[in-house]
Design an enzyme around this catalytic site. Sequence first.
Site, PDB file in Angstrom:
ATOM      1  N   GLU A 426       1.756  -2.259  -6.658  1.00 49.94           N
ATOM      2  CA  GLU A 426       1.819  -3.313  -5.632  1.00 49.94           C
ATOM      3  C   GLU A 426       1.400  -4.630  -6.260  1.00 49.94           C
ATOM      4  OE1 GLU A 426      -1.195  -2.759  -2.731  1.00 49.94           O
ATOM      5  OE2 GLU A 426      -0.705  -4.566  -1.586  1.00 49.94           O
ATOM      6  N   ASP A 499      -3.234  -1.178  -3.557  1.00 51.55           N
ATOM      7  CA  ASP A 499      -4.626  -1.544  -3.288  1.00 51.55           C
ATOM      8  C   ASP A 499      -5.248  -0.591  -2.281  1.00 51.55           C
ATOM      9  OD1 ASP A 499      -4.104  -5.149  -3.542  1.00 51.55           O
ATOM     10  OD2 ASP A 499      -4.536  -3.590  -5.029  1.00 51.55           O
ATOM     11  N   ASP A 501      -6.559  -1.095   0.401  1.00 47.74           N
ATOM     12  CA  ASP A 501      -6.783  -1.780   1.692  1.00 47.74           C
ATOM     13  C   ASP A 501      -5.596  -1.466   2.617  1.00 47.74           C
ATOM     14  OD1 ASP A 501      -5.670  -5.007   0.349  1.00 47.74           O
ATOM     15  OD2 ASP A 501      -4.631  -3.123   0.749  1.00 47.74           O
ATOM     16  N   ASP A 503      -3.012  -3.218   3.642  1.00 44.10           N
ATOM     17  CA  ASP A 503      -1.673  -3.534   3.107  1.00 44.10           C
ATOM     18  C   ASP A 503      -1.235  -2.473   2.103  1.00 44.10           C
ATOM     19  OD1 ASP A 503      -1.992  -7.179   3.130  1.00 44.10           O
ATOM     20  OD2 ASP A 503      -1.299  -5.700   4.619  1.00 44.10           O
TER      21      ASP A 503
END
Length: 635
Positions: A426, A499, A501, A503
């Site tokens: 990503e 990541d 997180d 997203d």
Amino acid sequence: MSNYDASKIQVLKGLEAVRKRPGMYVGSTGIRGLHHLVWEIVDNSIDEAMAGFASCVFLTITKNGSIIVEDDGRGIPVAIHPKTGKSTLETVLTILHAGGKFDSDTYKVSGGLHGVGASVVNALSDVLEAWVYRNGKIYHIKFKNGGKPIDELKIIGESQKTGTKIMFHPDYSLMDKNEFDFEAISDRLKQTAYLNKGLKLVVNDERTKISKEFCFKGGIIEYVNELNNSKEKIGENIIYAEGKTLGDDGEIIVEVAMQYNTGFQSNIVSYVNNISTIEGGTHEQGFQDSLTRIFNSYAGNNKLFKNENEKLSRTDVLEGLTAIISIKHIDPIFEGQTKSKMVNKDTRMATNKIISESLEKFMLENPKEAKKIIEKTLLAQRARFAAQTAREVTRRKTVFDVGYLPGKLADCSSKNSEITELYIVEGDSAGGSAKLGRNREIQAILPLRGKVINSEKARIDKIFANNEIASMITALGTGVGEEFNINKLRYHKIVIMTDADVDGSHIRILLLTFFYRYLRQLVEYGFIYIAQPPLYKITEGKKSVYVYTDEEKDKHLNSIQSSKNISIQRYKGLGEMDPEQLWETTMNPENRKMLQVQIEDAAQADLTFSILMGEDVEPRRNFINENAKYVEIDV
Ligand code: 28F
């Protein structure tokens, strides 16, 4: 030595062999292996139900980690078995494969490759007890330490009921997992209830006092209903076909339930004798033959084609179709990567014949719905042609005919796909670090810049036109759809690195949805992995360690509580790590942690993807509410 002692030693040797290599008999010593013990016993009750003699199966998970399974069948025979000199009951519980093979004129879940028999469960349990209710009596036998009988078979009472009850306590010293998963067991019993209409299955967890009961009078019709629950249907009716026809080894029973929805996914789930055939086979081929032939003749007869080269293909008729194909076969033969492909030749014609009769009748009796279904398949066909052109983009084509690879792919030097890995990363910054930190010989990097399209909602022409998707297909080399060829895969490890997180999770689920929907064999072959970057870096003086979970962090902090100068860095994104750290913590095959993506149950996976990624909000909200308790959110 009498032949009695010889057979006694024979029995003990057989059970000892199982204890030496449990994984050989139950697949693994992890949670799937532990649950395999449960399925072995439950499947014997299901065989008794499929033979028409049991109507209820009760399963209890006890507080001390035992399992109790009880059915109201005929009860395992207790007469002395001619070959072993023991009761049939003791024979079934102590001789490998003693149960499944016998009467070859019934449909057996526990037969063939998929059943090793109750004796394996006995071998892998430190206690196993069996009660048989038969001939107005209650018979009881008990084994300890891997199948050693405590005593002779005894009559311990009288009873008018019939059935079999087995309690076993796994020998957890042989297994890696010691906790039964209620959800996994209840999902499996629910699926079994759908496949055996009217059969009642109850699971009761004494640890949590939770119990669930499944009984579906409508069988697979209700199964299609649930799978289509979060989708907009085409027509109200579920098309149902049921019949039997003579095959090479005896009668083949065919049962199909199907219904179209406005989506683009096809969710065809097939079973043979209740065994899930994820890799499809001749029963699914017969099903597709039938739909393709009938829909093409219907469209032709009703002048629905614009021109004659508009013939519907096998995939056009499957778009937006949810279908359960359940067949019973006396002697099924399974092949394929995971032995879950049905290959009996007689089954293709059997399913084609039985489905065709019902489908033709349905279309004659429901012309409006029939027309809507055909129109949908024609739309699918036009999208297929459009995708054909969009797909040109992903196919390699240059003057050297070696093919061009997407510009942003940093390929590896080795061309041996067995050792090469593709990291799908990503963002450009993480992509940059990964390119610098990687092992160039075996690791390729494909950074994803834009948003990956949601392939659950979009039609195939839009999906292949998406840059990120097109780059991945080109980089992987397999092609997609009808051209897919697993042997052209350029990497046998495809690692999703995003990541830690929200997203990152969103991009991950979009990638998994795409792989599951359009490159499912990559998942079935176990080629898809999820990278596990560290969550924290704990520095104590000069020394730093990386930890990957919160409990690891707490454990490490407790262990260094004495010294003072400790600093903790929480990694929010991959970009916060320099190339060296990213390599050391997440990419170095020597010490990285990766999760391999596995499909437990195709129908369940399909349902989960369509709920989580599909059109309707309602079912998604319910799913999240129901499953939120399992999510660890660190604020
Ligand atoms: C809790 C687990 O194992 N139920 C079973 C039967 C019934 C018969 C049977 C089983 C040896 C090989 C013939 C009874 N009467 N529940 C169970 N119920 N096995 S296992 O026979 C096994 C014999 O084939 C049974 C007449 N025929 C069969």
